[in-house]
Design an enzyme around this catalytic site. Structure first.
Site, short mmCIF file in Angstrom:
data_model
loop_
_atom_site.label_atom_id
_atom_site.label_comp_id
_atom_site.label_asym_id
_atom_site.label_seq_id
_atom_site.Cartn_x
_atom_site.Cartn_y
_atom_site.Cartn_z
N PHE A 1 9.81 3.95 0.99
CA PHE A 1 10.24 3.77 2.38
C PHE A 1 10.86 2.38 2.49
O PHE A 1 10.49 1.46 1.74
CB PHE A 1 9.08 3.91 3.35
CG PHE A 1 8.51 5.30 3.41
CD1 PHE A 1 8.94 6.20 4.38
CD2 PHE A 1 7.55 5.72 2.50
CE1 PHE A 1 8.42 7.48 4.43
CE2 PHE A 1 7.03 7.00 2.54
CZ PHE A 1 7.48 7.89 3.51
N ASN B 1 8.34 -1.52 -5.58
CA ASN B 1 7.50 -0.32 -5.69
C ASN B 1 7.39 0.32 -4.32
O ASN B 1 6.38 0.22 -3.64
CB ASN B 1 6.11 -0.69 -6.23
CG ASN B 1 5.24 0.53 -6.47
OD1 ASN B 1 5.73 1.66 -6.52
ND2 ASN B 1 3.94 0.32 -6.62
N GLU C 1 4.26 -11.64 -6.19
CA GLU C 1 3.29 -12.36 -7.02
C GLU C 1 3.36 -12.01 -8.49
O GLU C 1 2.72 -12.64 -9.32
CB GLU C 1 1.87 -12.09 -6.52
CG GLU C 1 1.26 -10.76 -6.95
CD GLU C 1 1.73 -9.55 -6.15
OE1 GLU C 1 1.28 -8.43 -6.45
OE2 GLU C 1 2.54 -9.73 -5.24
N GLY D 1 2.07 5.39 1.24
CA GLY D 1 2.29 6.25 2.39
C GLY D 1 3.44 5.84 3.29
O GLY D 1 4.18 4.89 3.02
N GLY E 1 0.82 -1.20 0.00
CA GLY E 1 0.00 0.00 0.00
C GLY E 1 0.85 1.25 0.00
O GLY E 1 2.09 1.17 -0.05
N GLN F 1 6.76 -3.47 5.95
CA GLN F 1 7.25 -2.38 6.78
C GLN F 1 6.48 -2.30 8.10
O GLN F 1 7.07 -2.06 9.16
CB GLN F 1 7.14 -1.07 6.01
CG GLN F 1 7.99 -1.03 4.75
CD GLN F 1 7.54 0.02 3.75
OE1 GLN F 1 6.65 0.83 4.03
NE2 GLN F 1 8.15 0.02 2.57
N LEU G 1 4.09 -2.45 1.93
CA LEU G 1 3.79 -1.70 3.14
C LEU G 1 3.56 -2.63 4.31
O LEU G 1 3.96 -2.34 5.45
CB LEU G 1 2.57 -0.81 2.90
CG LEU G 1 2.07 -0.01 4.11
CD1 LEU G 1 3.11 1.01 4.56
CD2 LEU G 1 0.75 0.68 3.80
#
Length: 383
Positions: free
Chosen positions: A314, A311, A355, A243, A241, A273, A270
């Protein structure tokens, strides 16, 4: 595509090109993607929210677009930047030209700029705030003002804006060449029930799980762990995801609660993380994020190099990891953590995209490990 458009970067750089998609203005963090293919997947990936995607390959749009290649129901990227839009889309799967697709999706984009110059700027200075303006009212001053006013992704929790609002069952498998479809599968009799936390999930991840024999339920990001366990899953997936993961305090607490159970967990993007943060690790903003294919990741145990798709802007710091986590893979680009494994639980994490890959998908091993963990005899996810 005759109307003028302007791209401005927060450092003052100005690019003039032609308008693509719909007329207007849009702001976001400018990042570059190194893949030759997959532009529709990148645009529709929820992880691309608030990003202006610049593609380094010069000819983007030459295979058109189609419904099966979309990773979600809409384009999430804030805008698109390309060098050249081919006049002809040449693909037997083409359903709609890229230009018409962007217009239908209300995406502001720009073509005809020097993407090599843009990429050099971003490599030297890192990802920058940017603005695309198009139409009769487009001016350099306005574009620069909006670009410099963009606050950036750091500190932004974007999960709520991309997550589903209601749980749903996913039954599509991966695309099949023979039928040119993503076939529907009767999953009601499948034994492996997987619950996917939607932090910005890609359809290709859901399809991969179904193709591996999983019955898939997708739940909103704010779903409590006890509600997930009530569904009696054999495993839980934390999706990718957009942000800043450190700003997602609610999701981090959810992962902490999940780790107090014995349910197998696969965390990607995400979710990877968030898994790291929930165990006490640290994340940081990359000066220049990793987007595209052919990204080298090393398996620490075997020293073998995996070719992966990435992709993210962070990353999880590989230094000073908590004792509960074992570092299994690192990026050969920036040294950041790419693979993590919980020492005493069937919990696995991968920063990249396990995937889907434009090359031999060596990173699919993470899904295989997750499936094996769910199949392990005596697993009791309700503990």
């Amino acid at each position: 595509m005759n109307k003028p458009a302007i791209l401005a970067l927060a450092d003052g750089s100005i690019f003039h090109g032609q308008a693509l998609g719909c007329e207007g203005q849009t702001v976001g963090e400018v990042v570059f993607n190194t893949a030759m293919t997959g532009y529709q997947e990148s645009l529709t990936d929820p992880a691309s929210a608030q990003q202006l995607l610049a593609f380094t390959y010069p000819h983007i749009g030459n295979s058109g677009t189609n419904a099966d290649d979309a990773e979600s129901e809409r384009v999430w990227a804030a805008g698109m930047i390309i060098r050249d839009l081919p006049l002809l889309a040449s693909s037997w799967r083409d359903e709609q030209s890229l230009s018409d697709y962007l217009a239908a999706q209300q995406v502001v984009a720009i073509a005809g700029i020097d993407t090599r110059r843009l990429t050099r700027i971003l490599r030297e200075k890192g990802n920058l705030g940017g603005c695309i303006v198009s139409g009769a009212q487009a001016t350099e001053a306005r574009a620069l003002e909006l670009a410099q006013g963009y606050a950036g992704l750091q500190g932004q929790a974007l999960i709520a804006s991309v997550s589903t609002q209601q749980p749903y069952t996913w039954t599509q498998a991966s695309w099949q060449l023979a039928s040119n479809t993503c076939p529907e599968v009767d999953t009601t009799q499948l034994k492996q029930h997987v619950v996917v936390y939607d932090f910005g999930v890609r359809r290709s991840l859901l399809r991969a799980l179904v193709s591996q024999g999983c019955r898939v339920t997708v739940v909103p990001a704010n779903t409590a762990v006890h509600e997930v366990l009530a569904l009696q899953p054999q495993g839980v997936v934390l999706s990718g995801g957009p942000g800043d993961p450190a700003a997602c305090s609610e999701a981090i607490n959810t992962v902490k609660a999940l780790l107090s159970t014995s349910v197998p967990v696969l965390a990607t993007g995400l979710g990877f993380q968030l898994l790291a943060l929930a165990t006490g690790a640290q994340t940081h903003k990359l000066a220049c994020g990793q987007y595209g294919v052919n990204q080298p990741v090393q398996d620490i145990a075997t020293k073998q190099c995996m070719i992966t798709q990435q992709n993210h802007s962070f990353a999880v710091s590989a230094e000073r990891l908590p004792v509960a986590l074992k570092l299994t893979h690192v990026s050969l680009f920036d040294g950041s953590a790419q693979g993590l494994q919980y020492l005493d639980k069937p919990v696995f994490g991968f920063q990249g995209v396990p995937e889907l890959s434009a090359e031999p998908n060596t990173s699919a091993v993470f899904i295989d490990r997750f499936i094996t963990a769910m199949q392990a005899e005596g697993n009791n996810p309700s503990c």
